[in-house]
Design a protein around this motif. Structure first.
Motif: not given
Lengths: 325, 166
Positions: A56-64, A137-146, A156-161, B162-166
């Motif tokens: 489900w988190q992946a789904a939200l990330q994709f939507k973002g 944002l530190n190296t190799a970081t991905l954030v989504d701000i809402r 914080l989807l990846e990395g460090e803030i 989704l498969a690609a996001m994971l």
């Protein structure tokens, strides 16, 4: 596509059935607003296992992700007719040099809703938020701000803030929250860092005031005070322990190690370099101490080679192995 | 050490050949060198150090990986061209910073890679929904198929992403 995982990390794929279910929930959510019982069903589905929640988190990330693409650009780029004909491709390469950007629509009106920010390996970036808060944002970081009327949310989807919050100008004093894959971190003061360790664990270090950790599957909060750090996963947070830093060293471009194993040190250094940095198991247990400059990681490798009995083999610049001398 | 060496021997023995293989297809020696390196990095990542075994037909193996990278490369080029055209076609308004342009480009590459294997109608329905914000009923009408078909398309599109996001 490389997204900053400099060193291979074990990765277990989710069962296809769970992905299919998450997808069908997304279809339902998008088709029409869920009724209360349907929403409850979705919540139950999500709590069935960490894998369900992960999907489900992946789904939200994709939507973002797709939500950050302006429709006009997305349509012509993602909807393009793609031909594998080589001549067309070669022509297109020639065309690349000529086309010039012209302008943009509404791109910078962002405080309203949401935005994605990212850094590549080795890069850092500061973002000033509309409420006066600051994100680094530190190296190799991905954030989504809402930011909404109810809360100030940074995912914080990846990395460090590194987060420095400001008092909210809104009357209702919206909470400032960092959402991670393992749970939420609430700002109770001004300065803290949140790092996604890439293995399901999140590390929180507080520099001023305090922060509260709320693991996704736990009912209790852990308060981390200034000068302390805690690591948490979806179930629980470790008790806060001292971290000995006045400011996060990386925000000053430094990597500090104190009698650290070489493999751990190289894994850390590898975060700041594109490509692969490997440590031969034969030298993994050597120890290293020092303050290193992140802006030139090649130089750091040279320093290691001159102080430890190791050799740095550069097969290419993107593929470096540290072995016994 | 010995295992790392076998990867290094592979590189030493075949990198020149692989670079000229790429050069004959791309025309550009720098891109050829980059792609040759990418090929070796991919070999290394896919083959865990512990399970490393000498290859029986190293060049055939490298060629398969190289071919995949070449197709990706062409695809990325075509995306970049469309992107620049889209930017150029925009009316004058607020200018976008170079950095944001770069980020958007990377996002587009990422989504493009997720959608690459979707059949054309699925891809079209998916983009109408996700980018244009059309309802399933509106998409069904536009594409002259049933709403049920559109839902099936969406399901297929989301599963793949989704498969690609994971």
């Amino acid at each position: 596509m490389s997204r900053g995982h400099a060193l291979n990390q074990p990765h277990t794929p989710l069962p296809k059935a769970i992905i299919e279910e998450a997808a069908s929930w997304l279809v339902r959510v998008e088709e029409c607003r869920l009724s209360k019982p349907e929403q409850a069903q979705l919540d139950t589905w999500r709590s069935q296992s960490p894998q369900h929640e992960q999907a489900w988190q992946a789904a939200l990330q994709f939507k973002g992700l797709i939500g950050s693409v302006p429709a006009c650009v997305g349509n012509s780029v993602l909807g393009r007719q793609y031909r594998t004909d080589r001549r067309t491709v070669l022509k297109s390469i020639a065309g690349l040099a000529m086309a010039a950007p012209a302008g943009w629509i509404a791109w910078e009106q962002w405080p309203s809703l949401s935005a994605d920010y990212r850094t590549r390996a080795g890069a850092q970036r500061q973002i000033d938020l509309p409420d006066g808060s600051r994100l680094m944002l530190n190296t190799a970081t991905l954030v989504d701000i809402r930011f909404s009327d109810a809360e100030r949310l940074v995912r914080l989807l990846e990395g460090e803030i590194d987060v420095t919050t400001a008092a909210d100008p809104f009357l209702n004093k919206r909470p400032f929250i960092v959402q991670t894959g393992a749970g939420r971190v609430y700002a109770l003061g001004t300065r803290f860092t949140v790092r996604d360790m890439g293995d399901g664990r999140i590390r929180v270090s507080v520099y001023e005031h305090a922060a509260a950790i709320q693991p996704a599957l736990s009912g209790s909060e852990t308060i981390v005070e200034a000068g302390q750090a805690s690591v948490f996963d979806r179930q629980q947070a470790t008790s806060p322990a001292p971290h000995h830093y006045q400011v996060p060293p990386w925000t000053r471009g430094q990597l500090i190690s104190d009698n650290q194993r070489l493999d751990a040190f190289l894994a850390e250094l590898g975060r700041y370099r594109p490509g692969i940095l490997r440590c031969d198991p034969a030298v993994a247990e050597l120890h290293i101490s020092g303050v290193f400059q992140l802006k030139d990681t090649d130089q750091v490798l040279d320093v290691i080679a001159s102080t430890l009995p190791v050799r740095v083999n550069r097969v290419t610049n993107y593929w470096v192995t540290v072995t016994r001398q | 050490m010995t295992r790392a060496c076998s990867a290094e021997i592979l590189y030493r023995d075949h990198s020149t050949w692989l670079q000229s293989w790429f050069r004959s297809r791309l025309g550009c020696p720098h891109q050829a060198a980059d792609l040759a390196h990418d090929t070796f990095v991919r070999v290394l990542v896919q083959h865990d150090e512990c399970r490393w075994q000498p290859l029986r037909k190293p060049r055939a193996f490298l060629r398969i990986i190289a071919n995949g990278l070449l197709v990706d490369h062409y695809r990325r080029r075509s995306l970049e061209r469309s992107y620049l055209e889209a930017l150029a076609a925009m009316p004058e308004a607020v200018t976008i910073s170079l950095e944001d342009k770069e980020i958007l480009l990377e996002t587009l590459h990422r989504i493009d890679a997720m959608l690459v294997t979707l059949p054309e109608p699925v891809r079209r329905a998916f983009l109408l929904s996700q980018l244009e914000g059309l309802t399933y009923a509106q998409i069904a009408e536009q594409m002259r198929v049933s709403v049920r078909t559109i839902k099936r398309y969406m399901q297929q599109g989301f599963s793949q992403c989704l498969a690609a996001m994971l």
